[in-house]
Motif scaffolding. Structure first.
Motif, PDB file in Angstrom:
ATOM      1  N   SER A 116       5.381  -4.728   1.010  1.00 24.30           N
ATOM      2  CA  SER A 116       4.180  -3.901   1.148  1.00 24.30           C
ATOM      3  C   SER A 116       4.446  -2.804   2.176  1.00 24.30           C
ATOM      4  O   SER A 116       5.502  -2.768   2.809  1.00 24.30           O
ATOM      5  N   GLY A 117       3.476  -1.923   2.328  1.00 27.24           N
ATOM      6  CA  GLY A 117       3.510  -0.926   3.397  1.00 27.24           C
ATOM      7  C   GLY A 117       4.732  -0.047   3.415  1.00 27.24           C
ATOM      8  O   GLY A 117       5.168   0.479   2.379  1.00 27.24           O
ATOM      9  N   ILE A 118       5.314   0.111   4.594  1.00 24.44           N
ATOM     10  CA  ILE A 118       6.459   1.001   4.789  1.00 24.44           C
ATOM     11  C   ILE A 118       7.635   0.575   3.927  1.00 24.44           C
ATOM     12  O   ILE A 118       8.299   1.408   3.295  1.00 24.44           O
TER      13      ILE A 118
ATOM     14  N   GLY B  47       3.906  -9.160  14.637  1.00 26.78           N
ATOM     15  CA  GLY B  47       3.494  -9.320  16.028  1.00 26.78           C
ATOM     16  C   GLY B  47       2.150  -8.724  16.348  1.00 26.78           C
ATOM     17  O   GLY B  47       1.923  -7.536  16.154  1.00 26.78           O
ATOM     18  N   ARG B  48       1.243  -9.572  16.832  1.00 25.47           N
ATOM     19  CA  ARG B  48      -0.067  -9.100  17.275  1.00 25.47           C
ATOM     20  C   ARG B  48       0.018  -8.498  18.666  1.00 25.47           C
ATOM     21  O   ARG B  48       0.808  -8.933  19.498  1.00 25.47           O
ATOM     22  N   TRP B  49      -0.813  -7.516  18.907  1.00 17.85           N
ATOM     23  CA  TRP B  49      -0.935  -6.929  20.236  1.00 17.85           C
ATOM     24  C   TRP B  49      -1.901  -7.803  21.019  1.00 17.85           C
ATOM     25  O   TRP B  49      -3.112  -7.802  20.765  1.00 17.85           O
TER      26      TRP B  49
ATOM     27  N   GLU C 204      -3.879  -5.813   8.903  1.00 16.04           N
ATOM     28  CA  GLU C 204      -4.562  -6.981   8.365  1.00 16.04           C
ATOM     29  C   GLU C 204      -3.833  -8.262   8.753  1.00 16.04           C
ATOM     30  O   GLU C 204      -4.461  -9.294   9.014  1.00 16.04           O
ATOM     31  N   HIS C 205      -2.512  -8.195   8.785  1.00 22.76           N
ATOM     32  CA  HIS C 205      -1.710  -9.379   9.103  1.00 22.76           C
ATOM     33  C   HIS C 205      -1.693  -9.688  10.597  1.00 22.76           C
ATOM     34  O   HIS C 205      -1.308 -10.790  10.998  1.00 22.76           O
ATOM     35  N   ASN C 206      -2.080  -8.723  11.404  1.00 22.06           N
ATOM     36  CA  ASN C 206      -2.054  -8.899  12.865  1.00 22.06           C
ATOM     37  C   ASN C 206      -3.414  -8.499  13.441  1.00 22.06           C
ATOM     38  O   ASN C 206      -3.543  -7.463  14.105  1.00 22.06           O
ATOM     39  N   PRO C 207      -4.432  -9.310  13.182  1.00 20.30           N
ATOM     40  CA  PRO C 207      -5.806  -8.952  13.557  1.00 20.30           C
ATOM     41  C   PRO C 207      -5.978  -8.721  15.054  1.00 20.30           C
ATOM     42  O   PRO C 207      -5.376  -9.407  15.879  1.00 20.30           O
ATOM     43  N   GLY C 208      -6.791  -7.720  15.365  1.00 21.39           N
ATOM     44  CA  GLY C 208      -7.072  -7.381  16.754  1.00 21.39           C
ATOM     45  C   GLY C 208      -6.134  -6.348  17.334  1.00 21.39           C
ATOM     46  O   GLY C 208      -6.427  -5.764  18.387  1.00 21.39           O
TER      47      GLY C 208
END
Length: 264
Positions: free
Chosen positions: A13-15, A91-93, A191-195
């Protein structure tokens, strides 16, 4: 580019998917790596419609043994890639206090260790052949830091350091090594890394202009074709990186002020 063999990670998906389609338009044979087999197959079909050919290799890139096995299979079935694009990232922030040890390890496993292990698997034959290109896709977090994203930023610094070290070792041996630094891209990453989006600094240049996956894919394609050392998109980040080198406290203060306060 006709008949070139191009391997892309994070290609479901995406890039990654947009980059696969971009290479498909040149007639390349594209090897697609990611976890979701169904999505990979859809991207493979899009590559074929674009004019190329494609093969899917479902894999958990955080699993070093799986990477070794898949690399050996690819070498047997397709050969050694002419172009290797380490695009997979996760990786979520999160603030440090909200980041578990497992979270931090996962962010090091992908993108950094995934890129290290996959590159290491193909590098000997690429060096022996004395041709090819390797690209690592990263974010401005490889060069600057803002609050509430410590593990994410650390992993991106590791990926940038790996790319620089790889370039040093490959110098004069026929390989090009490109670091592609992309600003925020409108993709399923958020979407995969909410917040994470909500924790982005609320000021230019981190938020604007937002790139499309196709913008990112074109930057990656053009940079590899030109054998560039570094690609920065949007270009405004070059000025920010230079300012950070000259006045790091000024940039850090601005990013702190622009970053939403943590709820922790």
């Amino acid at each position: 580019m006709t008949a070139k063999l191009v391997l892309i990670t994070g290609a479901s998906s995406g890039i990654g998917a947009a980059t696969a389609r971009r290479y498909g338009a040149t007639g390349a044979h594209v090897l697609l790596l990611a976890r979701n087999e169904e999505r990979l197959d859809r991207v493979a079909e899009a590559v074929r419609k674009a004019g190329g050919t494609a093969a899917s290799y479902p894999i958990d890139l955080a699993d070093a043994a799986a990477v070794a096995e898949a690399s050996a299979r690819i070498a047997r079935e397709a050969g050694i890639p002419d172009i290797l694009i380490n695009n997979a990232g996760a990786g979520r922030w999160l603030p440090i206090v909200d980041t578990s040890a497992e979270d931090a390890r996962a962010m090091i496993e992908v993108p950094y260790l995934a890129a290290f292990n996959l590159t290491r698997a193909f590098l000997p034959k690429m060096l022996e052949r004395r041709s090819g290109a390797i690209a690592c896709i990263t974010s401005p977090g490889s060069f600057i830091a803002w609050p509430n994203a410590a593990a994410y930023i650390s992993a991106r610094h590791a990926l940038a350091g790996f790319t620089e070290a790889l370039r040093s070792e490959a110098k004069g041996k026929g390989l090009s090594v490109t670091l592609v630094v992309l600003g925020m891209v409108e993709s399923p990453y958020w979407e995969h890394n909410p917040g994470s989006r909500e924790r982005a600094p609320k000021a230019n240049p981190l938020l604007a202009p937002m790139l499309t996956p196709e913008d990112a894919a074109e930057a990656i394609f053009a940079g590899i074709e030109a054998r560039k050392r570094t690609v920065v998109k949007p270009a405004v980040f070059r000025a920010l990186f230079l300012l950070n080198a000259l006045a790091p406290q000024l940039v850090a203060r601005g990013l702190r002020r622009a970053t939403p306060k943590s709820s922790a």
